[in-house]
Design a protein around this motif. Structure first.
Motif, PDB file in Angstrom:
ATOM      1  N   ALA A 384      20.109 -96.188  21.494  1.00 58.75           N
ATOM      2  CA  ALA A 384      19.114 -98.045  21.378  1.00 58.75           C
ATOM      3  C   ALA A 384      19.876 -98.990  21.118  1.00 58.75           C
ATOM      4  O   ALA A 384      20.748 -98.554  21.057  1.00 58.75           O
ATOM      5  CB  ALA A 384      18.402 -97.131  19.564  1.00 58.75           C
ATOM      6  N   ILE A 385      18.531 -99.558  21.400  1.00 49.54           N
ATOM      7  CA  ILE A 385      19.619-101.718  21.309  1.00 49.54           C
ATOM      8  C   ILE A 385      20.306-101.411  20.406  1.00 49.54           C
ATOM      9  O   ILE A 385      19.224-102.244  19.580  1.00 49.54           O
ATOM     10  CB  ILE A 385      18.322-102.593  22.212  1.00 49.54           C
ATOM     11  CG1 ILE A 385      17.730-102.030  23.490  1.00 49.54           C
ATOM     12  CG2 ILE A 385      19.887-103.698  21.793  1.00 49.54           C
ATOM     13  CD1 ILE A 385      16.854-102.831  24.185  1.00 49.54           C
ATOM     14  N   PRO A 386      21.389-101.649  19.504  1.00 48.81           N
ATOM     15  CA  PRO A 386      21.153-102.670  18.195  1.00 48.81           C
ATOM     16  C   PRO A 386      21.287-103.572  18.012  1.00 48.81           C
ATOM     17  O   PRO A 386      21.047-104.136  18.952  1.00 48.81           O
ATOM     18  CB  PRO A 386      23.311-102.296  18.255  1.00 48.81           C
ATOM     19  CG  PRO A 386      23.485-101.452  19.343  1.00 48.81           C
ATOM     20  CD  PRO A 386      22.605-101.558  20.428  1.00 48.81           C
ATOM     21  N   ARG A 387      20.500-103.917  16.630  1.00 56.30           N
ATOM     22  CA  ARG A 387      19.608-105.338  15.761  1.00 56.30           C
ATOM     23  C   ARG A 387      20.935-106.182  16.351  1.00 56.30           C
ATOM     24  O   ARG A 387      20.023-107.288  16.907  1.00 56.30           O
ATOM     25  CB  ARG A 387      19.341-104.975  15.155  1.00 56.30           C
ATOM     26  CG  ARG A 387      18.517-106.156  14.408  1.00 56.30           C
ATOM     27  CD  ARG A 387      18.133-105.382  12.787  1.00 56.30           C
ATOM     28  NE  ARG A 387      17.689-104.595  12.976  1.00 56.30           N
ATOM     29  CZ  ARG A 387      15.774-104.492  13.053  1.00 56.30           C
ATOM     30  NH1 ARG A 387      15.630-105.716  13.626  1.00 56.30           N
ATOM     31  NH2 ARG A 387      15.357-102.908  12.524  1.00 56.30           N
ATOM     32  N   ASN A 388      22.007-106.442  16.343  1.00 52.73           N
ATOM     33  CA  ASN A 388      22.928-107.086  16.148  1.00 52.73           C
ATOM     34  C   ASN A 388      22.920-107.648  17.743  1.00 52.73           C
ATOM     35  O   ASN A 388      23.728-108.957  18.014  1.00 52.73           O
ATOM     36  CB  ASN A 388      24.083-107.507  15.676  1.00 52.73           C
ATOM     37  CG  ASN A 388      25.073-106.242  16.371  1.00 52.73           C
ATOM     38  OD1 ASN A 388      24.536-105.413  16.670  1.00 52.73           O
ATOM     39  ND2 ASN A 388      26.683-106.244  16.428  1.00 52.73           N
ATOM     40  N   SER A 398       9.612-109.669  35.438  1.00 51.24           N
ATOM     41  CA  SER A 398       8.632-108.658  36.210  1.00 51.24           C
ATOM     42  C   SER A 398       9.027-107.504  35.216  1.00 51.24           C
ATOM     43  O   SER A 398       9.162-107.205  34.319  1.00 51.24           O
ATOM     44  CB  SER A 398       9.436-107.827  37.138  1.00 51.24           C
ATOM     45  OG  SER A 398      10.581-107.957  37.259  1.00 51.24           O
ATOM     46  N   ARG A 399       8.061-106.485  35.771  1.00 48.48           N
ATOM     47  CA  ARG A 399       7.360-105.133  34.881  1.00 48.48           C
ATOM     48  C   ARG A 399       9.259-104.593  35.010  1.00 48.48           C
ATOM     49  O   ARG A 399       9.592-104.718  36.194  1.00 48.48           O
ATOM     50  CB  ARG A 399       7.035-104.236  35.385  1.00 48.48           C
ATOM     51  CG  ARG A 399       6.852-102.200  35.365  1.00 48.48           C
ATOM     52  CD  ARG A 399       5.651-101.956  35.437  1.00 48.48           C
ATOM     53  NE  ARG A 399       5.696-101.944  37.002  1.00 48.48           N
ATOM     54  CZ  ARG A 399       5.292-101.166  37.955  1.00 48.48           C
ATOM     55  NH1 ARG A 399       4.093-100.180  37.495  1.00 48.48           N
ATOM     56  NH2 ARG A 399       4.989-101.621  38.534  1.00 48.48           N
ATOM     57  N   HIS A 400       9.560-104.136  33.817  1.00 47.89           N
ATOM     58  CA  HIS A 400      11.093-103.134  33.588  1.00 47.89           C
ATOM     59  C   HIS A 400      11.237-102.472  32.211  1.00 47.89           C
ATOM     60  O   HIS A 400      10.170-102.063  32.526  1.00 47.89           O
ATOM     61  CB  HIS A 400      12.201-105.319  33.116  1.00 47.89           C
ATOM     62  CG  HIS A 400      11.687-105.101  31.671  1.00 47.89           C
ATOM     63  ND1 HIS A 400      11.941-104.970  30.796  1.00 47.89           N
ATOM     64  CD2 HIS A 400      10.531-106.359  31.440  1.00 47.89           C
ATOM     65  CE1 HIS A 400      11.650-105.731  29.169  1.00 47.89           C
ATOM     66  NE2 HIS A 400      10.675-106.537  30.215  1.00 47.89           N
ATOM     67  N   MET A 401      12.252-101.865  32.387  1.00 46.99           N
ATOM     68  CA  MET A 401      12.761-100.752  31.434  1.00 46.99           C
ATOM     69  C   MET A 401      13.902-101.237  30.539  1.00 46.99           C
ATOM     70  O   MET A 401      14.490-100.419  29.835  1.00 46.99           O
ATOM     71  CB  MET A 401      13.271 -99.526  32.336  1.00 46.99           C
ATOM     72  CG  MET A 401      12.153 -98.851  33.441  1.00 46.99           C
ATOM     73  SD  MET A 401      12.797 -97.489  33.940  1.00 46.99           S
ATOM     74  CE  MET A 401      11.539 -96.696  35.309  1.00 46.99           C
ATOM     75  N   VAL A 402      14.029-102.411  30.299  1.00 46.57           N
ATOM     76  CA  VAL A 402      15.069-102.646  28.956  1.00 46.57           C
ATOM     77  C   VAL A 402      14.712-102.348  27.901  1.00 46.57           C
ATOM     78  O   VAL A 402      15.404-101.898  27.162  1.00 46.57           O
ATOM     79  CB  VAL A 402      14.276-104.497  29.192  1.00 46.57           C
ATOM     80  CG1 VAL A 402      15.973-104.755  28.503  1.00 46.57           C
ATOM     81  CG2 VAL A 402      15.040-105.204  30.403  1.00 46.57           C
ATOM     82  N   ASP A 403      13.848-102.050  27.896  1.00 45.37           N
ATOM     83  CA  ASP A 403      12.927-101.509  26.247  1.00 45.37           C
ATOM     84  C   ASP A 403      12.985-100.317  26.154  1.00 45.37           C
ATOM     85  O   ASP A 403      12.427 -99.782  24.978  1.00 45.37           O
ATOM     86  CB  ASP A 403      12.058-102.942  25.754  1.00 45.37           C
ATOM     87  CG  ASP A 403      11.069-102.458  26.671  1.00 45.37           C
ATOM     88  OD1 ASP A 403      11.052-101.676  28.150  1.00 45.37           O
ATOM     89  OD2 ASP A 403       9.888-103.098  26.158  1.00 45.37           O
ATOM     90  N   LEU A 404      13.636 -99.720  26.906  1.00 44.11           N
ATOM     91  CA  LEU A 404      12.919 -98.023  26.969  1.00 44.11           C
ATOM     92  C   LEU A 404      13.813 -97.129  26.352  1.00 44.11           C
ATOM     93  O   LEU A 404      15.123 -97.897  27.052  1.00 44.11           O
ATOM     94  CB  LEU A 404      12.262 -97.742  28.814  1.00 44.11           C
ATOM     95  CG  LEU A 404      11.899 -95.857  29.345  1.00 44.11           C
ATOM     96  CD1 LEU A 404      11.705 -95.839  28.224  1.00 44.11           C
ATOM     97  CD2 LEU A 404      12.327 -96.031  30.395  1.00 44.11           C
ATOM     98  N   THR A 405      13.926 -96.770  25.827  1.00 44.01           N
ATOM     99  CA  THR A 405      15.737 -95.978  25.210  1.00 44.01           C
ATOM    100  C   THR A 405      14.504 -94.764  26.099  1.00 44.01           C
ATOM    101  O   THR A 405      13.920 -93.991  25.896  1.00 44.01           O
ATOM    102  CB  THR A 405      14.382 -95.309  23.905  1.00 44.01           C
ATOM    103  OG1 THR A 405      14.991 -96.686  23.261  1.00 44.01           O
ATOM    104  CG2 THR A 405      15.752 -94.624  23.112  1.00 44.01           C
TER     105      THR A 405
END
Length: 669
Positions: A384-388, A398-405
């Motif tokens: 998971a992406i740390p909040r800080n 474009s369509r992406h997976m940056v926010d995919l856990t």
């Protein structure tokens, strides 16, 4: 000093039997190793040979010729020429002959291996076994200050600015050298590419975070090496190596009964080099027929993206899937890219680590403790992406997976996020420094190797490297070790040229929309950019090393009863003459060979190549027309000094040559 482990107390693990002092990488480099000046090159016999050196000021170094530097930089565009040819040849055309119609080239003379025979009077062939720079010079600060390197970086800056002038993409580049870490960086584009420049004007920088996808595989292999090193220090058995059998480390791993024997053969190194015979993404992207391949893609109906990472979300589910599917290749036969193999590798190292440290942690937490914290890679993580850190994320348009856990079991295959600054630290501290952090030098030397060579004679595969052949201006051929990664919207490459002490990081994020991409919009290719960087930098660094080696070692050395002449020619530091007490050492080397088969052609009549051993100041002499693999240390003095060993050391500011078989100590004039 960063905390390496939550169980670290007063510099030691609070566990029975573990008493090895753990230091940060910075402390290790400062405290754990002696400098070349402070370390005795040999035993006290060398010290006795030194005596008093002539206290004469060193000659001023000759001024660099700017036109010559420009010439060598221009030559740089020939380095990696095979890479360019490979890319362009890979595009099929109507004129490409089919395999069944391949013909013998007209220039083929019927000999697969060409040799000039024993007549060394014949001119040396263009392709020679030229040695790389002495490894102990790779951290010399003069390299990055050399005019050719400065000029190459200036030219690269102009090239990158021109190439990205109209680009919509985000781009972060770092170039790292063994002497000081990051020596160059270039950034272009905005962080929030999916928002307007008015709403989100912030530009990318060295701390901007990209998903590096399959570059994660490098860290999956590194974790195995780190655990192996820690086990060795604890005297924990069995030790972990890349040759360890998978089932010895992960007994739960099974294949269908038909492949029971093959399952027992698979090693961790085969998983890491994609040679375990496992499928690419087993059970992940499943379709009923080719009709499921929709073009252009429709969100929600694209089987291959929308359903990605929907299966095998737990270790048990993954192991079950693998146990029910046949191998796609014979184990060890050929590399066949396998994300599944790296997920299995992560399970194996996790299982071993649990026994070694008596603690159970996720792979993400394990590499954080074992790798990222010691290297101070503070913006690198899996899971998971740390909040800080969210403010530093680069978001594609474009369509992406940056926010995919990604399910934790797949993190070793492609779950890591990182920055160009952090990857520069990794390249410098682990892959380039003379004394690497976290692993031993011998581990690194074994790691930076190609395991499988493709028949194109250009590309090869390592653990997990994707290597390309590069030709230097002296026609020496080397492998440059790459690892690329890509998921929709973001692409990355890291690469290292270990023989010349530098590495490159290129991270990109797509700035075009899906509609623009479907219409044919171009995107920034990190591999092509990496080629451009290497083609510009490699020959400049080669020129810097050539000048440094020439300045330091070439010249005439004299003593009261001897003389030596060393030149740099044809890519070699060459011992042209060494006479001590009236004895010609090069003739003696020839006579040693003749003793075994009668008088033959003189091997050393044209001199001997001096090859750096990796140990500061030590060189081994070798014939000029062969590759180095057999020396003459079969004949040694009583102290163990081989006939082929030459030691150089500065004494009172003057380079001094020591040759113990003749009690020689000669000073450069």
């Amino acid at each position: 000093m960063p905390i390496i482990s939550s169980k670290l107390k007063d510099g030691r693990f609070d566990e029975p039997g573990f008493q090895t002092r753990l230091l940060s990488c910075e402390s290790r480099s400062q405290r754990g190793y002696q400098t070349m000046e402070s370390r005795p090159l040999l035993d006290e016999k060398l010290v006795m040979m030194e005596g008093e050196a002539v206290d004469v000021d060193a000659k001023k170094r000759k001024k660099q010729n700017w036109l010559m530097n420009s010439y060598w930089t221009a030559v740089g565009f020939s380095v990696g020429i095979f890479l360019t040819l490979y890319v362009s040849r890979g595009i099929p055309t109507s004129s490409t002959a089919s395999l069944s119609k391949r013909q013998t080239p007209a220039s083929y003379e019927g000999s697969t291996i060409l040799a000039s025979g024993n007549d060394l009077s014949v001119a040396a062939p263009q392709w020679r076994c030229v040695p790389p720079p002495p490894p102990f010079l790779l951290e010399d600060p003069r390299v990055v200050q050399h005019p050719s390197v400065k000029l190459a970086l200036a030219q690269l800056e102009l090239t990158l600015k021109a190439d990205t002038l109209s680009s919509k993409d985000a781009l972060s580049i770092s170039i790292v050298h063994a002497s000081k870490g990051k020596i160059y960086e270039f950034h272009n584009g905005r962080k929030r590419l999916n928002e307007s420049s008015f709403a989100s004007p912030a530009r990318v920088n060295g701390n901007s975070i990209y998903r590096i996808a399959s570059v994660s595989k490098v860290f999956a292999v590194l974790e195995a090496l780190v655990l192996g090193r820690q086990a060795q220090r604890r005297k924990f058995v069995p030790e972990l190596t890349l040759e360890s059998r998978l089932q010895d480390v992960l007994p739960e791993f099974k294949l269908p009964l038909e492949f029971k024997d093959e399952a027992g053969d698979i090693t961790l190194g085969q998983l890491g080099s994609h040679r375990a015979g496992l499928g690419r993404d087993m059970g992940e992207m499943v379709f009923n027929s080719t009709a499921d391949i929709i073009w252009p893609p429709v969100p929600g109906q694209d089987t291959f993206i929308e359903k990605y990472y929907k299966h095998n979300t737990s270790p048990q589910e993954l192991l079950t899937t693998v146990s029910k599917n046949d191998l796609i290749w014979q184990v060890g036969e050929t590399p066949s890219y396998s994300n599944t193999g790296f997920s299995i590798l992560g399970l194996a190292t996790g299982n071993y680590r649990k026994k070694l440290k008596k603690q159970s942690k996720s792979w993400a937490s394990s590499i954080d403790e074992d790798i990222l914290n010691p290297l101070q890679m503070d913006s690198t993580f899996a899971g998971a992406i740390p909040r800080n850190l969210r403010k530093d994320l680069v978001i594609p348009n474009s369509r992406h997976m940056v926010d995919l856990t990604v399910p934790a079991v797949h993190d070793p295959a492609g779950g890591i996020f990182s920055t160009s600054n952090d990857l520069a630290k990794f390249l410098h501290k682990v892959l380039l420094s003379r004394k690497p952090c976290l692993i031993s030098n011998s581990q690194r030397l074994n790691w930076l190797r190609s395991i499988h060579y493709n028949t194109d004679a250009i590309t090869s595969v390592g653990i997990p490297w994707e290597s390309y052949r590069a030709i230097m201006p002296d026609y020496a051929a080397y492998n440059i070790y790459f690892k690329g990664g890509g998921l929709p919207g973001q692409f990355s490459q890291i690469s290292t040229f270990p023989e010349f002490g530098y590495g490159v990081t290129v991270l990109t994020s797509v700035g075009s929309t899906d509609q623009e991409l479907l219409a044919g919009a171009a995107t920034t290719d990190p591999l092509t950019l990496s080629f451009t960087i290497h083609n510009t930098i490699a020959p400049a660094i080669w020129k810097a090393y050539t000048d440094i080696v020439t300045a330091d070692y070439a010249g005439t050395y004299i003593s009261s009863d001897g003389i030596a002449h060393i030149a740099f020619e044809n890519g070699f530091l060459t011992l042209k003459e060494l006479t001590l007490h009236g004895s010609n050492i090069l003739e003696k080397a020839d006579q040693l060979i003749w003793r075994q088969g009668g008088r033959q052609t003189s091997i050393f009549g044209w001199g001997a190549g001096l090859i750096g051993t990796g140990i500061p100041g030590r060189f081994r002499a070798a014939p000029l027309f062969t590759c180095v693999w057999s020396g003459f240390d079969i004949v040694t003095t009583k102290s163990g000094w081989g006939l082929d060993l030459f030691v150089f050391k500065k004494v009172n500011g003057k380079m001094t040559l020591f040759y113990e078989p003749m009690r020689g100590k000669l000073v450069k004039q």
